[in-house]
Design a protein around this motif. Structure first.
Motif, short mmCIF file in Angstrom:
data_model
loop_
_atom_site.label_atom_id
_atom_site.label_comp_id
_atom_site.label_asym_id
_atom_site.label_seq_id
_atom_site.Cartn_x
_atom_site.Cartn_y
_atom_site.Cartn_z
N GLU A 142 53.77 45.42 45.50
CA GLU A 142 53.60 44.33 44.54
C GLU A 142 52.24 44.34 43.84
OE1 GLU A 142 56.50 41.09 46.81
OE2 GLU A 142 54.34 40.89 46.89
N LYS A 143 51.33 45.15 44.37
CA LYS A 143 50.02 45.34 43.74
C LYS A 143 49.29 44.02 43.49
CE LYS A 143 51.59 49.59 41.48
NZ LYS A 143 50.99 50.46 42.47
N ASP A 144 49.12 43.29 44.57
CA ASP A 144 48.35 42.05 44.48
C ASP A 144 46.87 42.43 44.51
OD1 ASP A 144 47.44 39.49 44.53
OD2 ASP A 144 48.02 39.08 46.61
N SER A 145 46.38 42.90 43.36
CA SER A 145 45.06 43.52 43.32
C SER A 145 44.06 42.72 42.51
CB SER A 145 45.17 44.93 42.73
OG SER A 145 46.04 45.73 43.48
N VAL A 146 42.79 42.92 42.83
CA VAL A 146 41.69 42.33 42.09
C VAL A 146 40.66 43.42 41.85
CG1 VAL A 146 40.55 41.58 44.22
CG2 VAL A 146 39.98 40.48 42.04
N THR A 147 40.05 43.40 40.67
CA THR A 147 39.02 44.38 40.34
C THR A 147 37.65 43.76 40.57
OG1 THR A 147 40.42 45.44 38.68
CG2 THR A 147 38.05 45.87 38.56
N VAL A 148 36.87 44.40 41.42
CA VAL A 148 35.52 43.96 41.74
C VAL A 148 34.54 44.82 40.96
CG1 VAL A 148 33.83 43.64 43.58
CG2 VAL A 148 36.26 43.29 44.05
N GLY A 201 20.79 53.63 29.85
CA GLY A 201 20.54 54.54 30.96
C GLY A 201 21.01 54.06 32.31
N ASN A 202 22.09 53.29 32.33
CA ASN A 202 22.61 52.83 33.62
C ASN A 202 24.13 52.84 33.60
OD1 ASN A 202 23.46 50.38 32.32
ND2 ASN A 202 21.37 49.61 32.52
N ALA A 203 24.71 52.40 34.70
CA ALA A 203 26.17 52.38 34.83
C ALA A 203 26.59 51.14 35.60
CB ALA A 203 26.65 53.63 35.54
N SER A 204 27.83 50.75 35.45
CA SER A 204 28.41 49.70 36.28
C SER A 204 29.52 50.33 37.10
CB SER A 204 28.95 48.56 35.41
OG SER A 204 29.88 49.04 34.46
N PHE A 205 29.83 49.71 38.23
CA PHE A 205 30.79 50.28 39.16
C PHE A 205 31.90 49.27 39.45
CE2 PHE A 205 26.54 51.88 39.81
CZ PHE A 205 26.73 53.26 39.73
N PHE A 206 33.06 49.78 39.80
CA PHE A 206 34.15 48.87 40.10
C PHE A 206 35.03 49.45 41.20
CE2 PHE A 206 35.83 51.59 36.72
CZ PHE A 206 37.12 51.89 37.15
N ALA A 207 35.72 48.55 41.87
CA ALA A 207 36.69 48.92 42.90
C ALA A 207 37.91 48.04 42.75
CB ALA A 207 36.08 48.75 44.29
N VAL A 208 39.07 48.61 42.98
CA VAL A 208 40.32 47.86 42.93
C VAL A 208 40.74 47.57 44.37
CG1 VAL A 208 42.72 47.86 42.20
CG2 VAL A 208 40.99 48.96 40.78
N MET A 218 25.78 50.05 43.47
CA MET A 218 26.73 50.34 44.53
C MET A 218 26.52 49.43 45.75
SD MET A 218 27.38 54.43 44.26
CE MET A 218 25.89 54.89 43.38
N ASP A 219 25.29 49.03 46.00
CA ASP A 219 25.04 48.08 47.09
C ASP A 219 25.71 46.74 46.79
OD1 ASP A 219 23.57 49.89 48.53
OD2 ASP A 219 21.63 49.23 47.73
N GLU A 220 25.59 46.30 45.54
CA GLU A 220 26.23 45.05 45.15
C GLU A 220 27.75 45.18 45.22
OE1 GLU A 220 26.41 41.95 41.34
OE2 GLU A 220 25.60 43.96 41.07
N LEU A 221 28.27 46.33 44.85
CA LEU A 221 29.71 46.56 44.90
C LEU A 221 30.22 46.45 46.33
CD1 LEU A 221 32.28 47.39 43.31
CD2 LEU A 221 31.73 49.76 43.88
N LEU A 222 29.48 47.04 47.27
CA LEU A 222 29.88 46.97 48.67
C LEU A 222 29.91 45.53 49.17
CD1 LEU A 222 30.62 48.44 51.26
CD2 LEU A 222 28.19 48.73 51.74
N ARG A 223 28.89 44.75 48.81
CA ARG A 223 28.86 43.35 49.22
C ARG A 223 30.04 42.57 48.65
NH1 ARG A 223 23.32 43.88 47.91
NH2 ARG A 223 23.62 42.69 45.98
N LYS A 224 30.36 42.83 47.39
CA LYS A 224 31.46 42.12 46.76
C LYS A 224 32.81 42.53 47.35
CE LYS A 224 29.50 40.83 42.28
NZ LYS A 224 29.70 40.89 40.81
N ILE A 225 32.94 43.77 47.71
CA ILE A 225 34.18 44.22 48.37
C ILE A 225 34.35 43.50 49.70
CG2 ILE A 225 35.30 46.18 49.52
CD1 ILE A 225 34.10 47.98 47.33
N ASP A 226 33.27 43.45 50.49
CA ASP A 226 33.32 42.75 51.77
C ASP A 226 33.69 41.28 51.59
OD1 ASP A 226 32.68 44.97 53.27
OD2 ASP A 226 30.53 44.58 53.29
#
Length: 242
Positions: free
Chosen positions: A196-202, A139-146, A207-215
């Motif tokens: 060149e897509k020098d990307s990392v997936t967080v 009953g939950n989800a995980s979130f990611f940002a590139v 979503m609060d944790e995702l925002l902190r990790k993005i920062d």
């Protein structure tokens, strides 16, 4: 064994086979990972789900590929729409269990509202190229940002360069021309970094944790970035700007 009992068993086996055959019916589900297969009922519901959240990009995951989806979530990112990774087992149950359906649709609805707000909060300077979510068990989800680390750093440099240019606008024309050229080179580097897509997936469990990790990722990118030529000259014994 009587003929009647044997006939009943044969009928039951035939019914079970037909049910399994109906479930394992390949179809065009859109974007997929692995070889997911839905029953007719689940397939119909899945199409309705995608229409209901038409601003999202759904990826249907086979049950044996859930771990791969989690590990490679960023590779399915869409820069134009938020991605939703959902496996076939959950779609099957959502199609037949109303309470289960409400629970998971609630998760999707919440993310559909909050992730765009997060993107707006971060602003264009962040270097975040895409957002997404994966529907998990329990009953939950995980979130990611590139996040494009090079792009984030370069955009910050461009911003600083523009501020310097405004402050020093009244100085000598030669100096201003040098700064304009440097800003142009910085913009070219930013464009190249994006290509060149020098990307990392967080990834994060909220979503609060995702925002902190993005920062944190953006801060790290700016700290580790190579200085521009003008930045290297600051504090050196030879002053070429005088």
């Amino acid at each position: 064994m009587s003929t009647v009992m044997q006939a009943e068993r044969n009928a039951q086996a035939g019914a079970a086979y037909e049910t399994t055959a109906a479930k394992k019916k390949p179809a065009n589900y859109g974007r997929t990972l692995g070889n997911p297969e839905l029953s007719d009922k689940a397939q119909k519901y899945y199409e309705e789900l995608k229409k209901k959240y038409s601003n999202m990009d759904f990826v249907l995951v086979s049950k044996d590929m859930k771990g791969v989806a989690k590990a490679q979530a960023g590779s399915y990112a869409n820069p134009h729409r938020m991605v939703v990774l959902i496996d076939e087992e959950k779609v099957e149950r959502m199609a037949s269990d109303e309470n289960y359906r409400k629970q998971y649709e609630g998760i999707i609805s919440s993310a559909a509202i909050k992730l765009p707000q997060m993107q707006k909060q971060l602003g264009g300077k962040s270097g975040v190229k895409a957002f997404g979510m994966q529907i998990n068990d329990g009953g939950n989800a995980s979130f990611f940002a590139v996040v494009d680390k090079s792009l984030a750093a370069q955009r910050e440099r461009i911003k600083k360069g523009a501020a310097r240019k405004a402050a020093e606008r009244k100085q000598a024309a030669k100096k201003e021309a040098k700064q304009a050229a440097e800003e142009k080179r910085a913009e070219a580097r930013a464009k190249k970094a994006e290509e060149e897509k020098d990307s990392v997936t967080v990834t994060a469990s909220s979503m609060d944790e995702l925002l902190r990790k993005i920062d944190d990722t953006i801060y790290e990118a700016m700290s580790d970035s190579v200085q521009t030529e003008s930045e290297k000259m600051i504090g050196q014994h030879i002053n070429f700007w005088g």
